[in-house]
Design a protein around this motif. Sequence first.
Motif, PDB file in Angstrom:
ATOM      1  N   VAL A  63      49.425  38.082  51.054  1.00  0.00           N
ATOM      2  CA  VAL A  63      48.718  39.351  51.165  1.00  0.00           C
ATOM      3  C   VAL A  63      47.660  39.405  50.073  1.00  0.00           C
ATOM      4  O   VAL A  63      47.971  39.245  48.893  1.00  0.00           O
ATOM      5  CB  VAL A  63      49.698  40.530  50.998  1.00  0.00           C
ATOM      6  CG1 VAL A  63      48.950  41.848  51.144  1.00  0.00           C
ATOM      7  CG2 VAL A  63      50.825  40.427  52.012  1.00  0.00           C
ATOM      8  N   THR A 107      48.395  48.029  42.569  1.00  0.00           N
ATOM      9  CA  THR A 107      48.183  46.668  42.094  1.00  0.00           C
ATOM     10  C   THR A 107      47.158  46.647  40.965  1.00  0.00           C
ATOM     11  O   THR A 107      47.353  45.997  39.941  1.00  0.00           O
ATOM     12  CB  THR A 107      47.715  45.792  43.270  1.00  0.00           C
ATOM     13  OG1 THR A 107      48.656  45.909  44.333  1.00  0.00           O
ATOM     14  CG2 THR A 107      47.598  44.341  42.849  1.00  0.00           C
ATOM     15  N   HIS A 120      46.031  59.318  46.634  1.00  0.00           N
ATOM     16  CA  HIS A 120      45.483  59.169  47.980  1.00  0.00           C
ATOM     17  C   HIS A 120      45.144  60.548  48.528  1.00  0.00           C
ATOM     18  O   HIS A 120      44.793  60.710  49.680  1.00  0.00           O
ATOM     19  CB  HIS A 120      46.493  58.451  48.891  1.00  0.00           C
ATOM     20  CG  HIS A 120      47.776  59.215  49.072  1.00  0.00           C
ATOM     21  ND1 HIS A 120      48.873  58.988  48.275  1.00  0.00           N
ATOM     22  CD2 HIS A 120      48.116  60.190  49.937  1.00  0.00           C
ATOM     23  CE1 HIS A 120      49.844  59.800  48.647  1.00  0.00           C
ATOM     24  NE2 HIS A 120      49.410  60.553  49.659  1.00  0.00           N
ATOM     25  N   SER A 142      46.837  54.694  51.272  1.00  0.00           N
ATOM     26  CA  SER A 142      48.034  53.930  50.951  1.00  0.00           C
ATOM     27  C   SER A 142      47.839  52.469  51.348  1.00  0.00           C
ATOM     28  O   SER A 142      47.311  52.180  52.410  1.00  0.00           O
ATOM     29  CB  SER A 142      49.227  54.537  51.703  1.00  0.00           C
ATOM     30  OG  SER A 142      50.405  53.904  51.327  1.00  0.00           O
ATOM     31  N   GLY A 143      48.209  51.560  50.469  1.00  0.00           N
ATOM     32  CA  GLY A 143      48.093  50.134  50.760  1.00  0.00           C
ATOM     33  C   GLY A 143      46.751  49.559  50.396  1.00  0.00           C
ATOM     34  O   GLY A 143      46.485  48.387  50.628  1.00  0.00           O
ATOM     35  N   SER A 144      45.868  50.347  49.783  1.00  0.00           N
ATOM     36  CA  SER A 144      44.528  49.851  49.493  1.00  0.00           C
ATOM     37  C   SER A 144      44.469  49.001  48.236  1.00  0.00           C
ATOM     38  O   SER A 144      43.497  48.301  48.002  1.00  0.00           O
ATOM     39  CB  SER A 144      43.563  51.036  49.390  1.00  0.00           C
ATOM     40  OG  SER A 144      44.040  51.939  48.406  1.00  0.00           O
ATOM     41  N   ARG A 165      61.891  47.393  44.203  1.00  0.00           N
ATOM     42  CA  ARG A 165      61.744  46.523  45.366  1.00  0.00           C
ATOM     43  C   ARG A 165      62.935  45.596  45.488  1.00  0.00           C
ATOM     44  O   ARG A 165      63.433  45.103  44.506  1.00  0.00           O
ATOM     45  CB  ARG A 165      60.475  45.706  45.219  1.00  0.00           C
ATOM     46  CG  ARG A 165      59.261  46.549  45.541  1.00  0.00           C
ATOM     47  CD  ARG A 165      58.015  45.689  45.663  1.00  0.00           C
ATOM     48  NE  ARG A 165      56.855  46.540  45.876  1.00  0.00           N
ATOM     49  CZ  ARG A 165      55.811  46.556  45.038  1.00  0.00           C
ATOM     50  NH1 ARG A 165      55.790  45.794  43.973  1.00  0.00           N
ATOM     51  NH2 ARG A 165      54.785  47.343  45.293  1.00  0.00           N
ATOM     52  N   ASP A 220      40.998  48.249  50.957  1.00  0.00           N
ATOM     53  CA  ASP A 220      41.280  46.838  51.219  1.00  0.00           C
ATOM     54  C   ASP A 220      41.026  45.947  50.015  1.00  0.00           C
ATOM     55  O   ASP A 220      40.442  44.866  50.116  1.00  0.00           O
ATOM     56  CB  ASP A 220      40.442  46.317  52.394  1.00  0.00           C
ATOM     57  CG  ASP A 220      40.977  46.844  53.703  1.00  0.00           C
ATOM     58  OD1 ASP A 220      42.210  47.141  53.722  1.00  0.00           O
ATOM     59  OD2 ASP A 220      40.209  46.968  54.663  1.00  0.00           O
ATOM     60  N   ALA A 248      45.900  41.590  47.999  1.00  0.00           N
ATOM     61  CA  ALA A 248      45.945  42.997  47.589  1.00  0.00           C
ATOM     62  C   ALA A 248      44.639  43.394  46.918  1.00  0.00           C
ATOM     63  O   ALA A 248      44.137  44.495  47.120  1.00  0.00           O
ATOM     64  CB  ALA A 248      47.127  43.236  46.665  1.00  0.00           C
TER      65      ALA A 248
END
Lengths: 421, 415, 228
Positions: C20, C48, C203, C42-44, B415, C219, C22
């Motif tokens: 955000v 993290t 995913h 993706s992004g769920s 990143r 989410d 996460a």
Amino acid sequence: MKDLFKIAWRNLNRIRFRSLIAILAIATVVAIVVFSRGLILGFSNNTYDLYINNNLGHARIIHQEYRNREVLFSLDYPIDGFQGEGLENMLIEISQLEEVEYMLPRLKFGALYGGQTGDMVRMAGFGIDPAAENRHGLLPEEISSGRMPEQKNEILVGVGLLDKLGAEVGGSVTFMFTDAYQSLQGRSFTIVGVRESGLSEIDDSIFYIPLTTAQNMLGLEDQATEIMVFTSDRNRTEDLEKRLTALFQDRGGTESYSTLAWQRSDPLLELFIEVESIFDLVYIAIILMGTIAVISTLKMIIRERVNEIGMMSALGLKPLDILKIFTLEGAMLGIIGSALGVLGGGLINYYLSSAGLHVQSYADTMSEMDVLMEPAFYPVFNLENLVFSFFLGTIVVTLTCLLPARSAARLDPVTALHHDS
Amino acid sequence: MYLPKIAARNLFRRSGRTFIIAGVLAFAIFFAIILETFMAGMMEMSFGNIIDFDSAHIQVARPELFDDNEDPLEHIFTPSEEMMTEIQNLPGYAAATPVLDFSANILAAREEFPVRVRAANPDSFNEVFRYKDHLIEGEFLKKGSSGLIIGINLAEILELEVGDFYTLLFREKGGSLNTIQGEVVGIAATPEPGMNLGTVMIDRSYVTAALGADSTVVNQLKVRMIDRHTAVAQSDNLEQTLTGSLGENAQVNSWREVSDMLVALEVWGQVETYFIVALILLVGAIGIINVVLLSSLERVEEIGMMKAMGLTEVQIVRIFSLEAGGLGVIGGLIGAGLGAAGTYLMVNFGLDLQMLYGEATLEMGIPIMGTMYGVWKPGSFILFFCLAVLVALLSSIIPAYWAARKDPIDAIYHR
Amino acid sequence: MGLVKLDSIKKIYQDGEISVKALRGIDLEIEEGEFTTVYGPSGSGKTTMLNLVGALDKPSEGTVHINGSIINELDRKGLALMRRDNIGFIFQSYNLIPVLTAYENVEFALKISNGNHENHSRERSIQVLEQVGLGDMLDRRPNELSGGQKQRVAIARALVKEPRLVLADEPTANLDSRTSKEVLEIMLDMNQKLKTTFIFSTHDPMVMEYAGRLLEIRDGRITREERR
Ligand SMILES: Nc1ncnc2c1ncn2[C@@H]1O[C@H](COP(=O)(O)OP(=O)(O)O)[C@@H](O)[C@H]1O
Ligand SMILES: [Mg+2]
């Protein structure tokens, strides 16, 4: 062009630490150049000026046979004017030359002092024209107490010599000398001043008396052993020399006299002048060492962005534009680095130009050698040096950046697009 | 271990970059080694010339003689038997000769010039000094004769030749003026400029007779040793014995103490070398920071993985420092190799100084003329090699730490 | 207590002005020997969560226990040692060390842990590489291997020191479906033979079928959990 500039600037900003190191590298080498150039300029200026102001003038007129016998303080080859018309006339004729500002006629002779202690002190006597020396300024400036010898039996003595003589200002001193007819004479003088130049070469053995007195006592009326001729600036010596040579040819002086420009009057100065010209190459080499950081940074930026370059050229950006972007990037690093370097080096020089760089071992060496050199370094702080170093840095960096930039411009768009970084 | 292996392989991965930076370090080391060799050669030659023509290895005299501004004739003495025995018994002793120095003016034709007169014993003098090989005209001194040997530069300015007459004018111990007259018998051209102009030589027995002094008086004893390095220590020993057990009023100086100028010049040469080398190494250090930084930027993901695998920050710093240290070693080896080659050339073929400096050295009075030969200085090889490695290691620490401190997640996901 | 325990975990990323969320409260316990799949778009929050379980990061709220230690309390070095001694990682982009061969990449992982395999690290490394089917590619450098082969080296590297827990963040995302299956089968095989605890994220619904325990995450919350 403005867009290219923007792209270049953004790239440099992407990883700032990386750009900063490249800038630091350039700044360092440019500062080194500013410093060492200032040091060398200061050193040679100082040395040249010392020799010019004390011994050589911008050009020196002597009898041709005098050069080898100068150490003997020979009185056999004085200057007695063109065709023996006398020194005064010659001085007037020379002073009418365009480039000539003023002249210092000097009559040098050896003298002995036999004091109460029984040991002998060997000295060098300079017969000087007080008015001309005042115009020159060096002698009156370096008088630490008393004044210039103006007339008859007044004498100015170097501070070290004064010590050897065991005398003081206001006292009198008697010394022996051989006149032009080889007869040994003695004469007493009143010490009216002391010269303190800081250079033992000068202070320990030289005294000064009025030229007319010297001429008179040595039997050399209207004569001198040398004439130091000064023009406005030591860089104008060549013009001065031309004028002098012309005059001497005209008046039949070339047979017995020689006119020596300061650059050619002393082997040590000749060496310095030669070495100085080599140094320009050294400066370029120093900057090239710093350029390495810029080049490798640039290469890495290019490697990272092979895909982007491929895309840009696929979009119709010409190779020349790509070359421009990367050269511009290098140039920006060069400009910022050089500016910082000039700033840093300039500050160092500014400080040292008045404070001086004192190195004990160097001072020791200089005091032991038979040379006229300051025992400390005073780098020159001047605009010319800063501007020179700035442009040298910028130009060398930009030119070397052409290499990686060219390889970027030559990338084949197809392979570039499919490059796997 | 793996850390050195990784460091080494990474060095060769970007070999272009590696070798350029190593080249800067190599240049610094090469430069330093050559400069040291050059200085050492110059010193060797200068001291050698002073030893061979002026000072010898050890000189014994009254302490006052070594002060400047003193009339040498004030400080004459007759060496005692015990003193001579002590000198001859010095370990490494080769030869000794007495001299009587004094100042005079030499008068020839219409000119006069101040000189130092060295009254010497013709036979033993040449066992200590090398004059005999450097007579370009005429012959050496003879016992009891007034013949004078002068230097080539003096001969030139006074326009003297062998067979010409001279007069020496000097002041005796009491203060009265005296003269010695005779013929020039020899002209010497030595590599020690001071002796070519300012010194003339004459037989000592002739001078003592002219002075009406005892024939045994001298003001210096000059001693040659087998090796110049033992001379320094032996001169101290000798001084202790002479002043201590023999109770003599004497000072013993070795060749090193004779020329303040050379000693100062030697120190100055060293200061100058270190200063220049420091500047080049500074540039090299920035180059290394640059390399380590670029290297870590290129390997962000790799660093991230290593951190995930549990390498501590110290271990990661070590990888980069090892890499930089490797650069230092490569640069150091290249520099030392080049330095060795350069030294080899200087040692075996020498350097013509007149070509380099022209007449300037004569002007400065440094006793170097002709071809100068380099000197092997193993110490400077070791010193500068270690210096390069050290500089490389030290300058890698900041960027390596910068890389190692990166958050492993940022590093892995780039990143 | 299980090998890993997440206690009302929240993770909030502060990205300038915007924050955000996460992870919005996760409670989870993982037992030894489980083969867990974390599934979600993706992004769920999969990565993290795995980062927290892997002691690569600390939560904003809640506590993470790994092997009995609370990782909230560890400093950077403590986290590094925790990872070194207990956890193996497999990433989507393989992250092999490019200058080392397949064999060296594996042995390197073993060497840094200075564990029980000190004396026979060579045999052990070769053994693991053979288990993932790369016995004949020991001396290849990563750039001489295909994606699937690279990922198998990465698996061998994660397993070689016999960690309690192996985390694989989308290990198959860069692979075609056939290679993906091979890789997953190797992981499953290892799980069964060695009883190593695996957690891997994806995913890709295709991959779900391998899960012993399935966690679906959306989410930043676990929305479904089932064991098969
Ligand atoms: N370092 C970060 N800074 C800011 N936001 C982040 C960061 N890392 C992850 N996120 C955000 O957190 C959320 C979860 O991300 P992630 O765990 O990577 O999801 P997944 O792995 O399931 O795709 C996403 O909205 C992502 O944008
Ligand atoms: Mg993810």
